[in-house]
Design a protein around this motif. Structure first.
Motif, PDB file in Angstrom:
ATOM      1  N   PHE A 107       0.854  -1.185   0.000  1.00  0.00           N
ATOM      2  CA  PHE A 107       0.000   0.000   0.000  1.00  0.00           C
ATOM      3  C   PHE A 107       0.891   1.237   0.000  1.00  0.00           C
ATOM      4  N   VAL A 108       0.749   2.067  -1.033  1.00  0.00           N
ATOM      5  CA  VAL A 108       1.620   3.237  -1.185  1.00  0.00           C
ATOM      6  C   VAL A 108       0.799   4.517  -1.139  1.00  0.00           C
ATOM      7  N   ASP A 109       1.265   5.458  -0.329  1.00  0.00           N
ATOM      8  CA  ASP A 109       0.635   6.780  -0.308  1.00  0.00           C
ATOM      9  C   ASP A 109       1.649   7.790   0.202  1.00  0.00           C
ATOM     10  N   SER A 110       1.448   9.061  -0.174  1.00  0.00           N
ATOM     11  CA  SER A 110       2.358  10.114   0.286  1.00  0.00           C
ATOM     12  C   SER A 110       1.901  10.728   1.605  1.00  0.00           C
ATOM     13  N   VAL A 111       0.705  10.319   2.084  1.00  0.00           N
ATOM     14  CA  VAL A 111       0.159  10.838   3.350  1.00  0.00           C
ATOM     15  C   VAL A 111       0.288   9.748   4.416  1.00  0.00           C
ATOM     16  N   ASN A 112       1.204   9.942   5.341  1.00  0.00           N
ATOM     17  CA  ASN A 112       1.542   8.884   6.293  1.00  0.00           C
ATOM     18  C   ASN A 112       0.380   8.509   7.216  1.00  0.00           C
ATOM     19  N   LYS A 113      -0.436   9.491   7.608  1.00  0.00           N
ATOM     20  CA  LYS A 113      -1.513   9.165   8.549  1.00  0.00           C
ATOM     21  C   LYS A 113      -2.548   8.233   7.921  1.00  0.00           C
ATOM     22  N   LYS A 114      -2.696   8.297   6.614  1.00  0.00           N
ATOM     23  CA  LYS A 114      -3.590   7.353   5.941  1.00  0.00           C
ATOM     24  C   LYS A 114      -3.012   5.943   5.989  1.00  0.00           C
ATOM     25  N   LEU A 115      -1.704   5.840   5.837  1.00  0.00           N
ATOM     26  CA  LEU A 115      -1.050   4.545   5.898  1.00  0.00           C
ATOM     27  C   LEU A 115      -1.115   3.956   7.303  1.00  0.00           C
ATOM     28  N   LEU A 116      -1.028   4.801   8.312  1.00  0.00           N
ATOM     29  CA  LEU A 116      -1.161   4.320   9.691  1.00  0.00           C
ATOM     30  C   LEU A 116      -2.554   3.726   9.913  1.00  0.00           C
ATOM     31  N   TYR A 117      -3.568   4.375   9.360  1.00  0.00           N
ATOM     32  CA  TYR A 117      -4.931   3.842   9.442  1.00  0.00           C
ATOM     33  C   TYR A 117      -5.008   2.484   8.736  1.00  0.00           C
ATOM     34  N   ILE A 118      -4.428   2.384   7.542  1.00  0.00           N
ATOM     35  CA  ILE A 118      -4.458   1.123   6.803  1.00  0.00           C
ATOM     36  C   ILE A 118      -3.752   0.024   7.587  1.00  0.00           C
ATOM     37  N   ASP A 119      -2.609   0.359   8.168  1.00  0.00           N
ATOM     38  CA  ASP A 119      -1.849  -0.604   8.962  1.00  0.00           C
ATOM     39  C   ASP A 119      -2.689  -1.136  10.124  1.00  0.00           C
ATOM     40  N   GLU A 120      -3.327  -0.232  10.833  1.00  0.00           N
ATOM     41  CA  GLU A 120      -4.188  -0.620  11.954  1.00  0.00           C
ATOM     42  C   GLU A 120      -5.373  -1.463  11.477  1.00  0.00           C
ATOM     43  N   THR A 121      -5.929  -1.084  10.339  1.00  0.00           N
ATOM     44  CA  THR A 121      -7.107  -1.774   9.804  1.00  0.00           C
ATOM     45  C   THR A 121      -6.768  -3.189   9.361  1.00  0.00           C
ATOM     46  N   LEU A 122      -5.648  -3.353   8.684  1.00  0.00           N
ATOM     47  CA  LEU A 122      -5.225  -4.689   8.260  1.00  0.00           C
ATOM     48  C   LEU A 122      -5.017  -5.604   9.463  1.00  0.00           C
ATOM     49  N   LEU A 127      -5.553  -9.333   8.323  1.00  0.00           N
ATOM     50  CA  LEU A 127      -5.132  -9.410   6.921  1.00  0.00           C
ATOM     51  C   LEU A 127      -3.693  -8.952   6.694  1.00  0.00           C
ATOM     52  N   HIS A 128      -2.939  -8.728   7.770  1.00  0.00           N
ATOM     53  CA  HIS A 128      -1.633  -8.105   7.614  1.00  0.00           C
ATOM     54  C   HIS A 128      -0.607  -9.011   6.946  1.00  0.00           C
ATOM     55  N   ASP A 129      -0.799 -10.304   7.020  1.00  0.00           N
ATOM     56  CA  ASP A 129       0.157 -11.233   6.425  1.00  0.00           C
ATOM     57  C   ASP A 129       0.266 -11.008   4.916  1.00  0.00           C
ATOM     58  N   GLY A 130       1.477 -10.777   4.443  1.00  0.00           N
ATOM     59  CA  GLY A 130       1.678 -10.547   3.014  1.00  0.00           C
ATOM     60  C   GLY A 130       1.487  -9.111   2.582  1.00  0.00           C
ATOM     61  N   CYS A 131       1.198  -8.223   3.530  1.00  0.00           N
ATOM     62  CA  CYS A 131       0.987  -6.804   3.194  1.00  0.00           C
ATOM     63  C   CYS A 131       2.132  -5.953   3.736  1.00  0.00           C
ATOM     64  N   SER A 132       2.422  -4.869   3.047  1.00  0.00           N
ATOM     65  CA  SER A 132       3.415  -3.912   3.523  1.00  0.00           C
ATOM     66  C   SER A 132       2.929  -2.501   3.260  1.00  0.00           C
ATOM     67  N   ILE A 133       3.436  -1.587   4.054  1.00  0.00           N
ATOM     68  CA  ILE A 133       3.038  -0.181   3.989  1.00  0.00           C
ATOM     69  C   ILE A 133       4.225   0.637   3.516  1.00  0.00           C
ATOM     70  N   CYS A 134       4.008   1.510   2.547  1.00  0.00           N
ATOM     71  CA  CYS A 134       5.111   2.289   1.980  1.00  0.00           C
ATOM     72  C   CYS A 134       4.734   3.760   1.894  1.00  0.00           C
ATOM     73  N   HIS A 135       5.431   4.573   2.679  1.00  0.00           N
ATOM     74  CA  HIS A 135       5.209   6.018   2.662  1.00  0.00           C
ATOM     75  C   HIS A 135       6.141   6.646   1.634  1.00  0.00           C
ATOM     76  N   SER A 136       5.606   6.963   0.468  1.00  0.00           N
ATOM     77  CA  SER A 136       6.448   7.477  -0.609  1.00  0.00           C
ATOM     78  C   SER A 136       5.609   8.167  -1.670  1.00  0.00           C
ATOM     79  N   ARG A 137       6.252   9.040  -2.401  1.00  0.00           N
ATOM     80  CA  ARG A 137       5.655   9.574  -3.618  1.00  0.00           C
ATOM     81  C   ARG A 137       5.952   8.591  -4.748  1.00  0.00           C
ATOM     82  N   ALA A 138       5.060   8.517  -5.707  1.00  0.00           N
ATOM     83  CA  ALA A 138       5.246   7.600  -6.832  1.00  0.00           C
ATOM     84  C   ALA A 138       6.531   7.905  -7.588  1.00  0.00           C
ATOM     85  N   GLU A 139       6.857   9.193  -7.712  1.00  0.00           N
ATOM     86  CA  GLU A 139       8.043   9.587  -8.468  1.00  0.00           C
ATOM     87  C   GLU A 139       9.327   9.067  -7.818  1.00  0.00           C
TER      88      GLU A 139
END
Length: 250
Positions: A107-122, A127-139
Motif C-alpha cells: 500500500f503506497v501513499d504520500s500521506v503517512n496518517k492514511k497509511l497508519l490507518y491502513i496498517d491498523e485496519t489490516l 489481513l496483515h500477512d503478506g501486506c506492507s506499507i510504503c510512505h512514498s511519492r510515486a516519483e
C-alpha cells in the motif's frame, strides 16, 4: 454495528455478479471495515462517502471490479504481488485482500496518517500477512531498486489522468506484468486513453483491455483500463516529483 443485513445481502449479490464468492467470513470483514472507516473518518479526512450503501458500492464493490479483466482475475487468484499506488483509505487494496487473501499487497501513499490507518485496519481484520506499507511519492518509489519493475500488478484508483498515471505506475510493473487504472465515465476515459497512447508506449506499455460499466443502483459510471508491460521503462522515468502532473508526456 457494521453494515446492515440488507446492505450485506446486496454486497454479496454484487460481488457474485463479478463471478466472485463472498462467504460469511468475508462479509464480516467488510462490515468491520465499514465501522473502522467511519470511526477514523470522524478524526481525519479519508472519504466523503459515508452512507453505508454508498460505501458498499462505491468503495467495496468498485474496488473489486478490476476482475472484469480475466487476466487480472487470474493473477489475483494465483497470489500475485500487487502495488496499490495512491491507496488513500485503502482502496482498492483492502477489499482485494479480503477476497484474495494470498495476494501480497504494498500500500503506497504520500500521506503517512492514511497509511497508519491502513496498517491498523489490516491488523484488526487479520489481513496483515503478506501486506506492507510504503510512505512514498510515486516519483520516488519508481526509482527505488527494491520496487522498480518488481510488481505483477500495479493498480490505482482515481489518482490522475492516464498519461500522468502511466508515468507513476509503469516503472513499477515488471515486464510481462500489468497496470490497471480504475477510472470514471467511459467518454471521459476514452479521451484520456487517446491522449495517453504515445506516452504509454514510450514507457513500455500497451493498452490491451478497456471496459466501461455502470455501478449498481445508478451510483455512477466506471471504466477499467489494463495496460501490459511489454518492455523495460527508460531509466529516467518517472521524472522528479511534480513533473508528471505539471508536464505530462506527449
Amino acid at each position: 454495528m457494521g453494515l446492515s443485513a440488507s446492505v450485506l445481502s446486496e454486497l454479496k449479490t454484487n460481488i457474485e455478479s463479478l463471478g466472485l464468492s463472498a462467504d460469511d467470513k468475508a462479509l464480516q470483514k467488510f462490515s468491520m471495515l465499514y465501522d473502522l472507516l467511519i470511526a477514523k473518518n470522524e478524526v481525519m479526512n479519508l472519504t466523503a462517502i459515508t452512507d453505508e450503501r454508498e460505501v458498499a458500492v462505491k468503495h467495496f464493490y468498485d474496488s473489486l471490479t478490476l476482475v472484469k479483466d480475466q487476466k487480472i482475475r487470474n493473477l489475483l487468484e494465483n497470489g500475485c504481488r500487487v502495488c496499490d499506488l495512491g491507496t488513500g483509505a485503502g482502496f482498492p487494496g483492502i477489499p482485494i485482500k479480503i477476497l484474495f487473501p494470498n495476494v501480497k499487497i504494498t500500500f503506497v501513499d504520500s500521506v503517512n496518517k492514511k497509511l497508519l490507518y491502513i496498517d491498523e485496519t489490516l491488523t484488526a481484520l487479520g489481513l496483515h500477512d503478506g501486506c506492507s506499507i510504503c510512505h512514498s511519492r510515486a516519483e520516488d518509489l519508481g526509482h527505488d531498486k527494491a520496487s522498480r519493475e518488481t510488481f505483477d500488478l500495479v493498480t490505482s484508483r482515481a489518482v490522475a489522468n492516464m498519461t500522468t498515471l502511466s508515468e507513476y505506475c509503469l516503472p513499477l510493473v515488471k515486464p510481462g506484468g500489468y497496470f490497471t487504472a480504475m477510472k470514471g465515465g467511459k467518454a471521459e476515459t476514452e479521451s484520456e486513453i487517446t491522449a495517453a497512447e504515445k506516452a504509454v508506449a514510450f514507457l513500455g506499455g500497451k493498452i490491451i483491455f478497456t471496459t466501461g460499466f455502470d455501478l449498481p443502483d445508478q451510483m455512477g459510471e466506471r471504466t477499467i483500463v489494463t495496460i501490459r508491460k511489454t518492455k523495460t521503462t527508460p531509466k529516467k522515468y518517472p521524472r522528479k516529483a511534480g513533473l508528471p502532473s505539471k508536464e505530462p508526456l506527449s
